[in-house]
Design a protein around this motif. Sequence first.
Motif, short mmCIF file in Angstrom:
data_model
loop_
_atom_site.label_atom_id
_atom_site.label_comp_id
_atom_site.label_asym_id
_atom_site.label_seq_id
_atom_site.Cartn_x
_atom_site.Cartn_y
_atom_site.Cartn_z
N VAL A 286 23.56 44.87 25.32
CA VAL A 286 24.81 44.88 26.07
C VAL A 286 25.36 43.46 26.16
O VAL A 286 24.63 42.52 26.50
CB VAL A 286 24.60 45.46 27.49
CG1 VAL A 286 25.90 45.36 28.31
CG2 VAL A 286 24.15 46.90 27.42
N ASP A 287 26.64 43.28 25.86
CA ASP A 287 27.30 41.97 25.92
C ASP A 287 26.55 40.91 25.10
O ASP A 287 26.28 39.81 25.59
CB ASP A 287 27.45 41.50 27.37
CG ASP A 287 28.54 42.24 28.12
OD1 ASP A 287 29.41 42.84 27.45
OD2 ASP A 287 28.54 42.23 29.36
N ILE A 288 26.24 41.24 23.87
CA ILE A 288 25.56 40.30 22.98
C ILE A 288 26.63 39.57 22.16
O ILE A 288 27.27 40.16 21.28
CB ILE A 288 24.58 41.03 22.04
CG1 ILE A 288 23.64 41.94 22.85
CG2 ILE A 288 23.80 40.03 21.20
CD1 ILE A 288 22.81 41.21 23.89
N VAL A 289 26.86 38.31 22.46
CA VAL A 289 27.89 37.54 21.76
C VAL A 289 27.48 37.38 20.29
O VAL A 289 26.38 36.91 19.99
CB VAL A 289 28.09 36.16 22.41
CG1 VAL A 289 29.10 35.34 21.62
CG2 VAL A 289 28.58 36.32 23.85
N SER A 290 28.37 37.78 19.40
CA SER A 290 28.06 37.84 17.97
C SER A 290 29.22 37.28 17.16
O SER A 290 30.37 37.22 17.63
CB SER A 290 27.79 39.29 17.55
OG SER A 290 26.85 39.91 18.41
N ALA A 291 28.96 36.88 15.93
CA ALA A 291 29.99 36.32 15.06
C ALA A 291 30.97 37.39 14.60
O ALA A 291 30.61 38.57 14.46
CB ALA A 291 29.33 35.65 13.87
N THR A 292 32.20 37.00 14.34
CA THR A 292 33.22 37.90 13.79
C THR A 292 33.52 37.52 12.35
O THR A 292 33.20 36.42 11.90
CB THR A 292 34.52 37.83 14.60
OG1 THR A 292 35.14 36.55 14.39
CG2 THR A 292 34.26 38.01 16.09
N ASN A 293 34.19 38.42 11.65
CA ASN A 293 34.54 38.12 10.25
C ASN A 293 35.79 37.27 10.13
O ASN A 293 36.32 37.08 9.03
CB ASN A 293 34.71 39.43 9.45
CG ASN A 293 35.86 40.27 9.94
OD1 ASN A 293 36.41 40.03 11.01
ND2 ASN A 293 36.22 41.29 9.16
N THR A 294 36.26 36.74 11.27
CA THR A 294 37.40 35.82 11.26
C THR A 294 36.99 34.41 11.67
O THR A 294 37.85 33.55 11.84
CB THR A 294 38.52 36.34 12.19
OG1 THR A 294 37.98 36.52 13.51
CG2 THR A 294 39.08 37.65 11.69
N GLY A 295 35.70 34.18 11.89
CA GLY A 295 35.24 32.84 12.19
C GLY A 295 34.93 32.57 13.64
O GLY A 295 34.44 31.50 13.99
N GLY A 296 35.19 33.52 14.51
CA GLY A 296 34.92 33.31 15.93
C GLY A 296 33.72 34.11 16.42
O GLY A 296 32.80 34.41 15.65
N TYR A 297 33.76 34.45 17.70
CA TYR A 297 32.67 35.21 18.31
C TYR A 297 33.24 36.22 19.30
O TYR A 297 34.32 36.00 19.86
CB TYR A 297 31.71 34.27 19.07
CG TYR A 297 31.08 33.20 18.23
CD1 TYR A 297 31.70 31.94 18.08
CD2 TYR A 297 29.89 33.43 17.56
CE1 TYR A 297 31.13 30.96 17.29
CE2 TYR A 297 29.31 32.45 16.77
CZ TYR A 297 29.94 31.21 16.64
OH TYR A 297 29.39 30.24 15.85
N GLU A 298 32.53 37.31 19.51
CA GLU A 298 32.92 38.27 20.54
C GLU A 298 31.69 39.05 20.97
O GLU A 298 30.71 39.17 20.22
CB GLU A 298 34.01 39.21 20.05
CG GLU A 298 33.60 40.15 18.95
CD GLU A 298 34.77 41.00 18.47
OE1 GLU A 298 35.93 40.65 18.77
OE2 GLU A 298 34.52 42.01 17.80
N PRO A 299 31.70 39.58 22.20
CA PRO A 299 30.55 40.34 22.71
C PRO A 299 30.50 41.75 22.11
O PRO A 299 31.53 42.39 21.92
CB PRO A 299 30.79 40.39 24.22
CG PRO A 299 32.28 40.31 24.34
CD PRO A 299 32.76 39.43 23.22
#
Length: 400
Positions: free
Chosen positions: A240-253
């Motif tokens: 739950v709410d694991i901050v992870s990388a996005t395919n646009t270069g940022g991060y989101e939970p």
Amino acid sequence: MKFRTIRATSTAVVLTGLLCTVATAPAQAATPVGWEGAALGLSAAQQQSQGEGVTVAVLDSGVYADHPALKGKVITGPDYFKDGLEAGDSQWGQHGTAMASDVLKVAPKAKILSVRVIDDKHEEERTEEDLKESFRKGNNPIADGINYAVQQGADVISMSLGGEDIFGGYSEDEAAALAYAARNGVTVLASAGNSAEVFNDVSYPAGYAGVIAVAATQQNGERASFSTVHSYNDVAAPGVDIVSATNTGGYEPVDGTSPACALAAGVVALMYGKNPKLSPAQVNDILIDTTHRPAGGASAVLGYGLIDADAAVKAAASPPKDTTSSVAYKGKEHLATPDGTSKTTHPEMEQGLWMTGLAAAGVGLVFLLGGVLLARSGRSKRTVPAGAPGMGQPQGYFPG
């Protein structure tokens, strides 16, 4: 014949929205570690090992290799999903990039082998043409991906994905590929599934013998509400709410048994970094023996409990003897969990969960009967796509 399609849906793995989409970080930046670090005991575990020399195959929707947290750490393998999308497309690598970053969050010196076996489409976005295309391809991306990862020397295979089907999603091709992985000493993990709030469906590949099925916990250590409750659950990890990388270069939970599986795969990478001679059976036994065992003991809720990365890495240095061996099938005997619990028998569950399952079964029976009646009434009008698959063909898959 029931239609089956390979599919991916981010509704099953809830992207909880951007708490903050972090701007592109400097090169070699690490994915931020949240509450999961303390829950798993990562700080102490990483003092013993960081996964150096270990390759983790991430079978998913592709990995954006140029993300600052992943740059220089990703080997891009083949695309077995074959839908024509490429890296850089917005529908390519959303889920896979997140999962690769979660593996490296735990084992920062490991290598990622990315093999694309699913896409990132939502269930509701899938069209009739997508369904027909899955029939035309006639291949099994999951089995192909497992075989490829083994051939490329992967130490660990992480599959944050799952399949569901009211009649079961067992595939002979996938079972054979997993047997191939076991014979070659490759440890395989899969997300337990996110269907506890729907029908609590069986999920493959988590349900296959020899696969370490990972359930998800929330911050208080209890089962995350979406985490599938089933007898195949082996261990649990934060989901739950694991901050992870996005395919646009940022991060989101991200929420789901997907990040739980990826974090667990990272722990296994730490174990191999400590002792590269571990067998899959030893990895399984160590993870189970070193968990934070629930007060009521092992159950279908969280398996044998929350992973203790520090204890698991320490135990990897002196593993229990591997007494497993190939045996001929003799009929009624079957594989079982280390304590002898049958893989086909549920341990006792909480009354509330049992009643929920009973109610879901009743609702499912009603839908099934209704579906049969609809199918009979519409049989003369239904056109089955050319080359519709039979037994052993790929079932529905979605990010876990």
